[in-house]
Design a protein around this motif. Sequence first.
Motif, PDB file in Angstrom:
ATOM      1  N   UNK A  82       0.900  -1.336   0.199  1.00 24.76           N
ATOM      2  CA  UNK A  82       0.358   0.331  -0.334  1.00 24.76           C
ATOM      3  C   UNK A  82       1.151   0.906  -0.155  1.00 24.76           C
ATOM      4  N   UNK A  83       0.015   2.007  -0.646  1.00 20.88           N
ATOM      5  CA  UNK A  83       1.274   3.328  -0.060  1.00 20.88           C
ATOM      6  C   UNK A  83       0.958   4.342   0.551  1.00 20.88           C
ATOM      7  N   UNK A  84       1.458   5.290   1.086  1.00 24.52           N
ATOM      8  CA  UNK A  84       2.435   6.061   2.777  1.00 24.52           C
ATOM      9  C   UNK A  84       0.782   6.825   2.073  1.00 24.52           C
ATOM     10  N   UNK A  85       0.174   6.845   3.807  1.00 25.07           N
ATOM     11  CA  UNK A  85      -1.220   7.330   3.784  1.00 25.07           C
ATOM     12  C   UNK A  85      -2.241   6.591   3.537  1.00 25.07           C
ATOM     13  N   UNK A  86      -2.257   4.934   2.911  1.00 26.11           N
ATOM     14  CA  UNK A  86      -3.769   4.381   2.423  1.00 26.11           C
ATOM     15  C   UNK A  86      -3.833   3.698   3.863  1.00 26.11           C
ATOM     16  N   UNK A  87      -4.930   2.491   3.414  1.00 31.98           N
ATOM     17  CA  UNK A  87      -5.124   1.909   4.490  1.00 31.98           C
ATOM     18  C   UNK A  87      -4.963   0.584   4.389  1.00 31.98           C
ATOM     19  N   UNK A  88      -5.323  -0.707   5.577  1.00 32.62           N
ATOM     20  CA  UNK A  88      -4.941  -2.252   5.328  1.00 32.62           C
ATOM     21  C   UNK A  88      -5.966  -2.771   6.530  1.00 32.62           C
ATOM     22  N   UNK A  96       1.348 -11.817   8.532  1.00 32.71           N
ATOM     23  CA  UNK A  96       1.508 -11.569   7.410  1.00 32.71           C
ATOM     24  C   UNK A  96       1.610 -10.147   7.094  1.00 32.71           C
ATOM     25  N   UNK A  97       3.071  -9.777   6.098  1.00 36.83           N
ATOM     26  CA  UNK A  97       3.234  -8.851   5.448  1.00 36.83           C
ATOM     27  C   UNK A  97       3.014  -7.345   4.450  1.00 36.83           C
ATOM     28  N   UNK A  98       3.512  -6.874   5.400  1.00 43.51           N
ATOM     29  CA  UNK A  98       2.318  -5.121   5.273  1.00 43.51           C
ATOM     30  C   UNK A  98       3.942  -4.520   5.049  1.00 43.51           C
ATOM     31  N   UNK A  99       3.795  -3.706   3.209  1.00 44.52           N
ATOM     32  CA  UNK A  99       4.304  -3.315   2.989  1.00 44.52           C
ATOM     33  C   UNK A  99       4.109  -1.494   2.654  1.00 44.52           C
ATOM     34  N   UNK A 100       4.895  -1.132   3.178  1.00 46.94           N
ATOM     35  CA  UNK A 100       4.714   0.628   2.724  1.00 46.94           C
ATOM     36  C   UNK A 100       5.497   1.530   1.524  1.00 46.94           C
ATOM     37  N   UNK A 101       4.853   1.617   1.119  1.00 45.47           N
ATOM     38  CA  UNK A 101       5.892   2.183   0.183  1.00 45.47           C
ATOM     39  C   UNK A 101       5.988   3.781  -0.066  1.00 45.47           C
ATOM     40  N   UNK A 102       6.627   4.158   0.134  1.00 43.63           N
ATOM     41  CA  UNK A 102       6.658   6.184  -0.351  1.00 43.63           C
ATOM     42  C   UNK A 102       6.811   6.553  -1.400  1.00 43.63           C
ATOM     43  N   UNK A 113      -7.587  -4.842  12.674  1.00 46.13           N
ATOM     44  CA  UNK A 113      -6.681  -4.552  13.201  1.00 46.13           C
ATOM     45  C   UNK A 113      -6.844  -3.412  11.918  1.00 46.13           C
ATOM     46  N   UNK A 114      -7.527  -2.583  12.084  1.00 49.90           N
ATOM     47  CA  UNK A 114      -7.355  -1.481  10.598  1.00 49.90           C
ATOM     48  C   UNK A 114      -6.800  -0.760  11.262  1.00 49.90           C
ATOM     49  N   UNK A 115      -5.919  -0.900   9.847  1.00 48.54           N
ATOM     50  CA  UNK A 115      -4.614   0.378   9.536  1.00 48.54           C
ATOM     51  C   UNK A 115      -4.573   1.340   8.585  1.00 48.54           C
ATOM     52  N   UNK A 116      -4.964   2.486   9.374  1.00 49.78           N
ATOM     53  CA  UNK A 116      -4.776   3.801   8.575  1.00 49.78           C
ATOM     54  C   UNK A 116      -3.693   4.619   8.342  1.00 49.78           C
ATOM     55  N   UNK A 117      -3.456   5.273   7.637  1.00 47.13           N
ATOM     56  CA  UNK A 117      -2.784   6.825   7.900  1.00 47.13           C
ATOM     57  C   UNK A 117      -0.694   6.518   7.344  1.00 47.13           C
ATOM     58  N   UNK A 118      -1.097   4.514   7.161  1.00 47.97           N
ATOM     59  CA  UNK A 118       0.316   3.796   7.207  1.00 47.97           C
ATOM     60  C   UNK A 118       1.062   5.113   7.006  1.00 47.97           C
ATOM     61  N   UNK A 119       2.792   4.440   7.170  1.00 49.98           N
ATOM     62  CA  UNK A 119       3.644   5.420   6.998  1.00 49.98           C
ATOM     63  C   UNK A 119       4.739   4.029   6.925  1.00 49.98           C
ATOM     64  N   UNK A 120       5.440   4.628   5.661  1.00 46.57           N
ATOM     65  CA  UNK A 120       6.425   3.740   5.821  1.00 46.57           C
ATOM     66  C   UNK A 120       7.403   2.578   7.009  1.00 46.57           C
TER      67      UNK A 120
END
Length: 124
Positions: free
Chosen positions: A11-17, A118-124, A80-87
């Motif tokens: 997911x891109x930075x600022x996105x949610x999962x 489970x892998x979470x990858x946040x792209x900046x 787990x709702x994750x918002x405003x994701x960061x790198x």
Amino acid sequence: VQLQASGGGLVQAGGSLRLSCAASGRTFVNYAVYWFRQTPGKEREFVSGIQWSGNRMDYARSVQGRFTISIDNAMNAVYLQMNSLKSEDTAVYYCGIGKYSWLNTREASGIEYWGQGTLVTVSS
């Protein structure tokens, strides 16, 4: 007991999962359920926890206000709702059942059962 974590992805930075943790072989009743995360070369770190009743939650300071943990005992699942994701949120996320029935730990040693991650990858 088996725990199955899912929902990770890119997911891109600022996105949610939204991550899910499903249990089989046991319900969450009378236990606390946690999310931890781990990056290569680092120890598993606490992210969030919830009492099985859903009336007590705990969050790491780094995710406070961005992540929300919830439990659905009918579905035997924790989310787990994750918002405003960061790198810096990039990690493998693990769910786990605590050793005790109350929400009482932020240490990996306090977890009795782990899911596979489970892998979470946040792209900046």
